[in-house]
Scaffold this motif. Structure first.
Motif, PDB file in Angstrom:
ATOM      1  N   MET A   1       0.832  -1.184   0.000  1.00  0.00           N
ATOM      2  CA  MET A   1       0.000   0.000   0.000  1.00  0.00           C
ATOM      3  C   MET A   1       0.877   1.248   0.000  1.00  0.00           C
ATOM      4  N   ALA A   2       1.098   1.883   1.106  1.00  0.00           N
ATOM      5  CA  ALA A   2       1.887   3.109   1.150  1.00  0.00           C
ATOM      6  C   ALA A   2       3.094   2.907   2.057  1.00  0.00           C
ATOM      7  N   LYS A   3       4.216   3.520   1.667  1.00  0.00           N
ATOM      8  CA  LYS A   3       5.449   3.398   2.443  1.00  0.00           C
ATOM      9  C   LYS A   3       5.570   4.562   3.410  1.00  0.00           C
ATOM     10  N   LYS A   4       6.211   4.307   4.548  1.00  0.00           N
ATOM     11  CA  LYS A   4       6.470   5.381   5.501  1.00  0.00           C
ATOM     12  C   LYS A   4       7.917   5.817   5.382  1.00  0.00           C
ATOM     13  N   SER A   5       8.127   7.111   5.451  1.00  0.00           N
ATOM     14  CA  SER A   5       9.488   7.637   5.478  1.00  0.00           C
ATOM     15  C   SER A   5       9.624   8.523   6.710  1.00  0.00           C
ATOM     16  N   GLY A   6      10.729   9.206   6.838  1.00  0.00           N
ATOM     17  CA  GLY A   6      11.007   9.994   8.030  1.00  0.00           C
ATOM     18  C   GLY A   6      10.067  11.167   8.238  1.00  0.00           C
ATOM     19  N   GLU A   7      10.048  11.693   9.455  1.00  0.00           N
ATOM     20  CA  GLU A   7       9.303  12.879   9.867  1.00  0.00           C
ATOM     21  C   GLU A   7       7.800  12.768   9.644  1.00  0.00           C
ATOM     22  N   GLY A   8       7.220  11.629   9.896  1.00  0.00           N
ATOM     23  CA  GLY A   8       5.776  11.486   9.807  1.00  0.00           C
ATOM     24  C   GLY A   8       5.236  11.535   8.398  1.00  0.00           C
ATOM     25  N   GLN A   9       6.064  11.273   7.403  1.00  0.00           N
ATOM     26  CA  GLN A   9       5.595  11.273   6.026  1.00  0.00           C
ATOM     27  C   GLN A   9       5.236   9.860   5.606  1.00  0.00           C
ATOM     28  N   LYS A  10       4.096   9.734   4.955  1.00  0.00           N
ATOM     29  CA  LYS A  10       3.653   8.450   4.444  1.00  0.00           C
ATOM     30  C   LYS A  10       3.493   8.601   2.934  1.00  0.00           C
ATOM     31  N   ILE A  11       4.395   8.004   2.175  1.00  0.00           N
ATOM     32  CA  ILE A  11       4.386   8.155   0.722  1.00  0.00           C
ATOM     33  C   ILE A  11       3.252   7.326   0.133  1.00  0.00           C
ATOM     34  N   ILE A  12       2.417   7.980  -0.652  1.00  0.00           N
ATOM     35  CA  ILE A  12       1.267   7.326  -1.261  1.00  0.00           C
ATOM     36  C   ILE A  12       1.594   6.869  -2.677  1.00  0.00           C
ATOM     37  N   SER A  13       2.167   7.766  -3.470  1.00  0.00           N
ATOM     38  CA  SER A  13       2.452   7.450  -4.862  1.00  0.00           C
ATOM     39  C   SER A  13       3.745   8.135  -5.281  1.00  0.00           C
ATOM     40  N   ASP A  14       4.515   7.454  -6.113  1.00  0.00           N
ATOM     41  CA  ASP A  14       5.792   7.979  -6.583  1.00  0.00           C
ATOM     42  C   ASP A  14       5.797   7.922  -8.104  1.00  0.00           C
ATOM     43  N   ASN A  15       6.135   9.029  -8.748  1.00  0.00           N
ATOM     44  CA  ASN A  15       6.147   9.110 -10.206  1.00  0.00           C
ATOM     45  C   ASN A  15       7.566   8.862 -10.705  1.00  0.00           C
ATOM     46  N   ARG A  16       7.942   7.592 -10.813  1.00  0.00           N
ATOM     47  CA  ARG A  16       9.293   7.244 -11.237  1.00  0.00           C
ATOM     48  C   ARG A  16       9.510   7.553 -12.712  1.00  0.00           C
ATOM     49  N   GLN A  17       8.449   7.519 -13.487  1.00  0.00           N
ATOM     50  CA  GLN A  17       8.547   7.795 -14.917  1.00  0.00           C
ATOM     51  C   GLN A  17       8.986   9.239 -15.170  1.00  0.00           C
ATOM     52  N   ALA A  18       8.581  10.160 -14.299  1.00  0.00           N
ATOM     53  CA  ALA A  18       8.957  11.568 -14.462  1.00  0.00           C
ATOM     54  C   ALA A  18      10.459  11.752 -14.318  1.00  0.00           C
ATOM     55  N   ARG A  19      11.074  11.012 -13.414  1.00  0.00           N
ATOM     56  CA  ARG A  19      12.523  11.132 -13.230  1.00  0.00           C
ATOM     57  C   ARG A  19      13.280  10.595 -14.442  1.00  0.00           C
ATOM     58  N   PHE A  20      12.663   9.686 -15.182  1.00  0.00           N
ATOM     59  CA  PHE A  20      13.284   9.146 -16.386  1.00  0.00           C
ATOM     60  C   PHE A  20      13.082  10.081 -17.580  1.00  0.00           C
ATOM     61  N   ASN A  21      11.916  10.705 -17.685  1.00  0.00           N
ATOM     62  CA  ASN A  21      11.578  11.520 -18.852  1.00  0.00           C
ATOM     63  C   ASN A  21      12.019  12.978 -18.754  1.00  0.00           C
ATOM     64  N   TYR A  22      12.379  13.447 -17.562  1.00  0.00           N
ATOM     65  CA  TYR A  22      12.691  14.864 -17.372  1.00  0.00           C
ATOM     66  C   TYR A  22      13.979  15.051 -16.580  1.00  0.00           C
ATOM     67  N   HIS A  23      14.662  16.168 -16.853  1.00  0.00           N
ATOM     68  CA  HIS A  23      15.754  16.640 -16.003  1.00  0.00           C
ATOM     69  C   HIS A  23      15.095  17.481 -14.912  1.00  0.00           C
ATOM     70  N   ILE A  24      15.238  17.081 -13.666  1.00  0.00           N
ATOM     71  CA  ILE A  24      14.617  17.797 -12.553  1.00  0.00           C
ATOM     72  C   ILE A  24      15.522  18.970 -12.167  1.00  0.00           C
ATOM     73  N   ILE A  25      14.965  20.188 -12.196  1.00  0.00           N
ATOM     74  CA  ILE A  25      15.742  21.383 -11.884  1.00  0.00           C
ATOM     75  C   ILE A  25      15.494  21.825 -10.445  1.00  0.00           C
ATOM     76  N   GLU A  26      14.228  22.001 -10.074  1.00  0.00           N
ATOM     77  CA  GLU A  26      13.860  22.410  -8.716  1.00  0.00           C
ATOM     78  C   GLU A  26      12.624  21.641  -8.291  1.00  0.00           C
ATOM     79  N   THR A  27      12.456  21.476  -6.984  1.00  0.00           N
ATOM     80  CA  THR A  27      11.235  20.851  -6.480  1.00  0.00           C
ATOM     81  C   THR A  27      10.559  21.777  -5.476  1.00  0.00           C
TER      82      THR A  27
END
Length: 156
Positions: free
Chosen positions: A1-27
């Protein structure tokens, strides 16, 4: 289902395709204005960010084409539309900065991941530039080489 990460964050969905199709400049981290049944579906992890993107219209940021499945336990009358436009909650100065970069430099706003932070749904939006085909091939080659090296190290 969803993964937990640090500081009370629970990751619901991750867009891995975006990291492949785009150069990430800022978030940027943005809140999302949602309906009740959307939040319930997100808690179940039924979100697809793959085709999503963000636009800025009338000094407001909007998240488009993100699919949040209808909530199963609600009737059709009370449910939400799966691909409706959702307003992103950003500071005015962040929106002004994004307007300049998107319009002048021809960059794109892409959602990277959706998660819960202290009970609120947040989205990481990336200011990104599309990769060319040869950049994608280079990424694949680099990834394959890295795997081969790890395999070789593991064998010896």
């Amino acid at each position: 289902m969803a993964k937990k990460s640090g500081e009370g964050q629970k990751i619901i969905s991750d867009n891995r395709q975006a990291r492949f199709n785009y150069h990430i400049i800022e978030t940027y981290e943005a809140g999302v204005a949602l309906q009740g049944t959307e939040v319930k579906s997100i808690r179940e992890g039924k979100v697809n960010l793959r085709d999503g993107y963000a636009l800025i219209r009338n000094n407001e940021a909007w998240l488009l084409n993100v699919h949040i499945s209808p909530y199963q336990k609600a009737g059709d009358f009370f449910n939400h539309e799966p691909r409706r436009s959702r307003r992103l909650l950003l500071h005015k100065q962040e929106i002004r900065k994004l307007i300049g970069k998107v319009e002048q430099q021809g960059l794109t706003l892409v959602p990277l991941r959706m998660y819960f932070k202290r009970g609120w749904v947040k989205v990481d939006i990336a200011l990104a530039q599309g990769k060319k085909l040869y950049d994608k091939r280079e990424t694949i080659k680099r990834r394959d080489d890295k795997r081969a090296m790890q395999r070789a190290i593991k064998q010896y």
